[in-house]
Design a protein around this motif. Structure first.
Motif, PDB file in Angstrom:
ATOM      1  N   LEU A   1       0.957  -1.106  -0.023  1.00  0.00           N
ATOM      2  CA  LEU A   1      -0.021   0.056   0.401  1.00  0.00           C
ATOM      3  C   LEU A   1       1.155   1.156  -0.279  1.00  0.00           C
ATOM      4  CD1 LEU A   1      -2.744   1.237   0.202  1.00  0.00           C
ATOM      5  CD2 LEU A   1      -2.960   1.321   3.276  1.00  0.00           C
ATOM      6  N   VAL A   2       0.864   1.568  -1.186  1.00  0.00           N
ATOM      7  CA  VAL A   2       1.808   3.576  -0.993  1.00  0.00           C
ATOM      8  C   VAL A   2       0.099   4.295  -0.812  1.00  0.00           C
ATOM      9  CG1 VAL A   2       2.571   5.350  -3.233  1.00  0.00           C
ATOM     10  CG2 VAL A   2       2.997   2.260  -2.764  1.00  0.00           C
ATOM     11  N   THR A   3       1.112   5.284   0.166  1.00  0.00           N
ATOM     12  CA  THR A   3       0.307   5.924   1.171  1.00  0.00           C
ATOM     13  C   THR A   3       0.296   7.457   1.338  1.00  0.00           C
ATOM     14  OG1 THR A   3      -2.392   5.949   2.158  1.00  0.00           O
ATOM     15  CG2 THR A   3      -0.250   4.678   2.938  1.00  0.00           C
ATOM     16  N   THR A   4      -0.546   7.924   2.226  1.00  0.00           N
ATOM     17  CA  THR A   4       0.856   9.085   2.923  1.00  0.00           C
ATOM     18  C   THR A   4       0.154   9.322   4.273  1.00  0.00           C
ATOM     19  OG1 THR A   4      -1.278  10.657   2.933  1.00  0.00           O
ATOM     20  CG2 THR A   4      -0.337  10.472   1.468  1.00  0.00           C
ATOM     21  N   LYS A   5       0.983  10.151   5.080  1.00  0.00           N
ATOM     22  CA  LYS A   5       1.125   9.822   6.333  1.00  0.00           C
ATOM     23  C   LYS A   5      -0.179  10.137   6.719  1.00  0.00           C
ATOM     24  CE  LYS A   5       4.041  12.004  10.169  1.00  0.00           C
ATOM     25  NZ  LYS A   5       4.237  13.943  10.309  1.00  0.00           N
ATOM     26  N   THR A   6      -0.717  11.228   6.397  1.00  0.00           N
ATOM     27  CA  THR A   6      -2.392  11.826   7.379  1.00  0.00           C
ATOM     28  C   THR A   6      -3.552  10.295   7.128  1.00  0.00           C
ATOM     29  OG1 THR A   6      -3.021  12.743   5.558  1.00  0.00           O
ATOM     30  CG2 THR A   6      -1.508  13.625   7.818  1.00  0.00           C
ATOM     31  N   ALA A   7      -3.579   9.418   5.875  1.00  0.00           N
ATOM     32  CA  ALA A   7      -4.625   8.847   5.204  1.00  0.00           C
ATOM     33  C   ALA A   7      -4.754   7.679   6.835  1.00  0.00           C
ATOM     34  CB  ALA A   7      -4.071   8.191   3.688  1.00  0.00           C
ATOM     35  N   VAL A   8      -5.753   7.043   6.785  1.00  0.00           N
ATOM     36  CA  VAL A   8      -6.409   5.887   7.011  1.00  0.00           C
ATOM     37  C   VAL A   8      -5.550   4.639   6.689  1.00  0.00           C
ATOM     38  CG1 VAL A   8      -8.516   6.785   8.093  1.00  0.00           C
ATOM     39  CG2 VAL A   8      -8.325   5.564   6.392  1.00  0.00           C
ATOM     40  N   LYS A   9      -5.072   3.826   7.449  1.00  0.00           N
ATOM     41  CA  LYS A   9      -4.924   2.495   7.050  1.00  0.00           C
ATOM     42  C   LYS A   9      -4.778   0.974   7.413  1.00  0.00           C
ATOM     43  CE  LYS A   9      -0.344   5.090   6.622  1.00  0.00           C
ATOM     44  NZ  LYS A   9      -0.820   6.748   7.178  1.00  0.00           N
ATOM     45  N   PRO A  10      -4.873   0.220   6.992  1.00  0.00           N
ATOM     46  CA  PRO A  10      -5.097  -0.996   7.712  1.00  0.00           C
ATOM     47  C   PRO A  10      -4.188  -0.901   8.726  1.00  0.00           C
ATOM     48  CG  PRO A  10      -4.883  -1.785   5.135  1.00  0.00           C
ATOM     49  CD  PRO A  10      -4.806  -0.597   5.872  1.00  0.00           C
ATOM     50  N   SER A  11      -4.878  -2.054  10.126  1.00  0.00           N
ATOM     51  CA  SER A  11      -3.676  -2.882  10.763  1.00  0.00           C
ATOM     52  C   SER A  11      -2.756  -3.958   9.970  1.00  0.00           C
ATOM     53  CB  SER A  11      -4.378  -3.069  12.027  1.00  0.00           C
ATOM     54  OG  SER A  11      -4.995  -4.046  11.517  1.00  0.00           O
ATOM     55  N   PRO A  12      -1.164  -3.583  10.773  1.00  0.00           N
ATOM     56  CA  PRO A  12      -0.401  -3.980  10.393  1.00  0.00           C
ATOM     57  C   PRO A  12      -0.846  -5.108  10.487  1.00  0.00           C
ATOM     58  CG  PRO A  12       0.308  -2.357  12.351  1.00  0.00           C
ATOM     59  CD  PRO A  12      -1.163  -3.030  12.584  1.00  0.00           C
ATOM     60  N   GLN A  13       0.272  -6.453   9.342  1.00  0.00           N
ATOM     61  CA  GLN A  13      -0.290  -7.294   8.994  1.00  0.00           C
ATOM     62  C   GLN A  13       0.919  -7.980   8.155  1.00  0.00           C
ATOM     63  OE1 GLN A  13      -4.321  -8.511   6.834  1.00  0.00           O
ATOM     64  NE2 GLN A  13      -4.637  -6.009   7.903  1.00  0.00           N
ATOM     65  N   ASN A  14       1.173  -9.701   8.600  1.00  0.00           N
ATOM     66  CA  ASN A  14       2.395  -9.792   7.705  1.00  0.00           C
ATOM     67  C   ASN A  14       2.598  -9.713   6.339  1.00  0.00           C
ATOM     68  OD1 ASN A  14       3.670 -10.477  10.375  1.00  0.00           O
ATOM     69  ND2 ASN A  14       2.926 -12.804   9.992  1.00  0.00           N
ATOM     70  N   THR A  15       1.163  -9.915   5.216  1.00  0.00           N
ATOM     71  CA  THR A  15       1.451 -10.076   4.484  1.00  0.00           C
ATOM     72  C   THR A  15       0.922  -8.417   3.850  1.00  0.00           C
ATOM     73  OG1 THR A  15      -0.801 -10.450   4.252  1.00  0.00           O
ATOM     74  CG2 THR A  15       0.842 -12.207   3.289  1.00  0.00           C
ATOM     75  N   LEU A  16       1.349  -7.501   4.472  1.00  0.00           N
ATOM     76  CA  LEU A  16       1.127  -5.593   4.133  1.00  0.00           C
ATOM     77  C   LEU A  16       2.124  -4.825   4.578  1.00  0.00           C
ATOM     78  CD1 LEU A  16      -0.838  -3.323   3.094  1.00  0.00           C
ATOM     79  CD2 LEU A  16      -0.930  -3.292   5.494  1.00  0.00           C
ATOM     80  N   THR A  17       2.752  -4.610   3.723  1.00  0.00           N
ATOM     81  CA  THR A  17       3.832  -3.612   3.208  1.00  0.00           C
ATOM     82  C   THR A  17       3.121  -1.952   2.786  1.00  0.00           C
ATOM     83  OG1 THR A  17       5.245  -5.499   2.888  1.00  0.00           O
ATOM     84  CG2 THR A  17       5.946  -3.474   2.230  1.00  0.00           C
ATOM     85  N   ILE A  18       3.250  -1.502   3.764  1.00  0.00           N
ATOM     86  CA  ILE A  18       3.210  -0.008   3.766  1.00  0.00           C
ATOM     87  C   ILE A  18       3.795   1.497   2.889  1.00  0.00           C
ATOM     88  CG2 ILE A  18       2.073   1.867   4.648  1.00  0.00           C
ATOM     89  CD1 ILE A  18       0.442   0.484   6.199  1.00  0.00           C
ATOM     90  N   VAL A  19       3.812   1.889   2.135  1.00  0.00           N
ATOM     91  CA  VAL A  19       5.244   2.813   1.920  1.00  0.00           C
ATOM     92  C   VAL A  19       4.626   4.444   2.015  1.00  0.00           C
ATOM     93  CG1 VAL A  19       6.613   3.430   0.137  1.00  0.00           C
ATOM     94  CG2 VAL A  19       6.233   1.449   0.522  1.00  0.00           C
ATOM     95  N   GLU A  20       5.125   4.402   2.896  1.00  0.00           N
ATOM     96  CA  GLU A  20       4.795   6.465   1.913  1.00  0.00           C
ATOM     97  C   GLU A  20       5.260   6.843   1.804  1.00  0.00           C
ATOM     98  OE1 GLU A  20       2.884   6.375   7.118  1.00  0.00           O
ATOM     99  OE2 GLU A  20       4.841   8.537   6.390  1.00  0.00           O
ATOM    100  N   ILE A  21       4.003   8.527   0.579  1.00  0.00           N
ATOM    101  CA  ILE A  21       4.622   8.955  -0.140  1.00  0.00           C
ATOM    102  C   ILE A  21       4.354  10.807   0.028  1.00  0.00           C
ATOM    103  CG2 ILE A  21       5.224   7.315  -1.836  1.00  0.00           C
ATOM    104  CD1 ILE A  21       2.547   9.815  -2.208  1.00  0.00           C
ATOM    105  N   THR A  22       4.720  11.748  -0.419  1.00  0.00           N
ATOM    106  CA  THR A  22       4.396  13.270   0.184  1.00  0.00           C
ATOM    107  C   THR A  22       3.575  12.973  -1.150  1.00  0.00           C
ATOM    108  OG1 THR A  22       6.345  13.923  -0.073  1.00  0.00           O
ATOM    109  CG2 THR A  22       5.706  13.386   2.032  1.00  0.00           C
ATOM    110  N   ASP A  23       4.591  13.704  -2.361  1.00  0.00           N
ATOM    111  CA  ASP A  23       3.816  14.291  -3.611  1.00  0.00           C
ATOM    112  C   ASP A  23       4.388  13.760  -5.019  1.00  0.00           C
ATOM    113  OD1 ASP A  23       6.891  14.684  -3.816  1.00  0.00           O
ATOM    114  OD2 ASP A  23       7.519  16.225  -3.407  1.00  0.00           O
ATOM    115  N   VAL A  24       3.990  14.385  -5.815  1.00  0.00           N
ATOM    116  CA  VAL A  24       3.520  13.283  -7.097  1.00  0.00           C
ATOM    117  C   VAL A  24       4.981  12.703  -7.351  1.00  0.00           C
ATOM    118  CG1 VAL A  24       3.351  13.270  -9.353  1.00  0.00           C
ATOM    119  CG2 VAL A  24       2.217  15.008  -7.625  1.00  0.00           C
ATOM    120  N   ALA A  25       5.927  13.573  -7.171  1.00  0.00           N
ATOM    121  CA  ALA A  25       7.196  13.947  -7.476  1.00  0.00           C
ATOM    122  C   ALA A  25       7.834  12.320  -7.316  1.00  0.00           C
ATOM    123  CB  ALA A  25       8.559  14.230  -7.000  1.00  0.00           C
ATOM    124  N   SER A  26       7.499  11.953  -5.587  1.00  0.00           N
ATOM    125  CA  SER A  26       8.454  10.497  -4.380  1.00  0.00           C
ATOM    126  C   SER A  26       6.603   9.658  -5.271  1.00  0.00           C
ATOM    127  CB  SER A  26       7.516  10.869  -3.020  1.00  0.00           C
ATOM    128  OG  SER A  26       6.522  11.719  -2.449  1.00  0.00           O
TER     129      SER A  26
END
Lengths: 229, 229
Positions: A45-70
């Motif tokens: 899941l590529v998302t942002t700091k303020t977005a709501v997210k699923p709870s952590p689990q083994n098969t989930l990787t979360i990557v945070e970005i900020t702007d279009v370039a990132s």
């Protein structure tokens, strides 16, 4: 099957304090991610700091970005190693270039020479009665996805505001063709309320309706699994 | 003693999808509110949907606002019934008036006639390579507080970016005088990190330093209680 999902909305900095953003909460992407995980699929899941997210689990990787370039940089890296991209993130159309008082704009000829300028200060001064912000169109990240991975299944999202069903479908099909997407989830802000999320999953021939975020998630996963069979 | 606290940051809508906001999370206001509540004070917290908040409790009332106009309306109502306002919210300096393509700006004389226009569409079209956003200075809410309640103790906040200590103090003292504030919490973004929050609580004569959000909260509450004695 490895699923890449984007959710929430990008922000484009005006200066170190202010930014332009959108009202995306990440809710729809979260629900899609949770359903994928429950179906036994591996999710990035590529998302942002303020977005709501699923709870952590083994098969989930979360990557945070900020702007279009990132976002572009992150997706260029991740798209080649995934089988599906569900691109629900609200991506900024424009990015700030330069902000100045109205007087400077009136006294500059040609006006477009201001596009060469940048704000050096950390926080742009707030003395002028009116300010003018110049913005440049951001690169369309979705248009690069199939270049990064021609095999990936691509589900794009199109949000319009108060348009006819015909216009919504037309804009969605144009996006489908232009970005070589497999589906576009087309929706209108006027059909979204806390309890309802009207949308259509559109391919070249058909439009499958959904009434809630859960139905949207179910529909997308159903179509992905169909294609795999 | 009834304490009114503002926290988080206002957002100003560009259209129904986009807005200009700032990076305020509400963290400092949350910590101040929690310390006030633990000290036995009654707190009204005026904040935003996305800001972090203390957990619900009997002596805490939370009021959510969005933009500067809704903040002003809410404070006008609440300021007369409170003894203290700790105004830590990052309030937008400018509010969008009109957004259009660069070509329209180049072809319009005088340019300020565009300030009379408004965007009728729900989502401003994103076809132009460059867009221009005209912004108008927002009314200074802090300057109205003592008119609404001359007896209220007012603690204002001033955030600058990368300035000298002299400039920071000067800007803070100017704000103190102009807004008839009792204290200004002066801080520089360059002194704020996840583990540190350098700041000075400034009155007409003195500047009391703090190194963390907890120290800032303690300092403010100490000064409020001193004045009451």
């Amino acid at each position: 099957m490895k699923i890449l999902i984007t959710s929430g909305g990008t922000s484009e900095a005006i200066d170190r304090v202010r930014s332009i953003t959108n009202h995306a909460t990440g809710n729809l992407g979260k629900i899609i991610a949770e359903k994928c995980l429950r179906t036994g699929l591996e999710v990035t899941l590529v998302t942002t700091k303020t977005a709501v997210k699923p709870s952590p689990q083994n098969t989930l990787t979360i990557v945070e970005i900020t702007d279009v370039a990132s976002l572009a940089q992150t997706l260029e890296e991740l798209v080649p190693t995934h089988d599906v991209l569900i691109h629900s993130m609200a991506v900024s159309d424009y990015s700030p270039v330069y902000m100045t008082g109205l007087d400077q704009v009136k006294n500059t000829q040609p006006i477009e020479s201001l596009l060469e300028k940048t704000n050096a200060e950390g926080k742009i001064s707030s003395k002028d009665g009116y300010q003018v912000l110049f913005l440049k169109k951001t690169p369309k990240v979705i248009s690069m996805v199939k270049k990064w991975n021609p095999e990936i299944q691509l589900i794009g999202f199109k949000l319009l505001v108060n348009v006819s069903k015909e216009e919504l479908f037309q804009v969605a099909r144009d996006s489908l063709v232009k970005n070589q997407a497999d589906y576009i989830l087309a929706n209108d802000l006027a059909d979204i309320s806390p309890t309802r999320h009207g949308a259509y999953l559109i391919d070249r021939e058909q439009a499958y309706p959904a009434q809630t975020k859960e139905e949207i998630a179910d529909l997308i996963i159903e179509k992905l699994l169909e294609k795999r069979r």
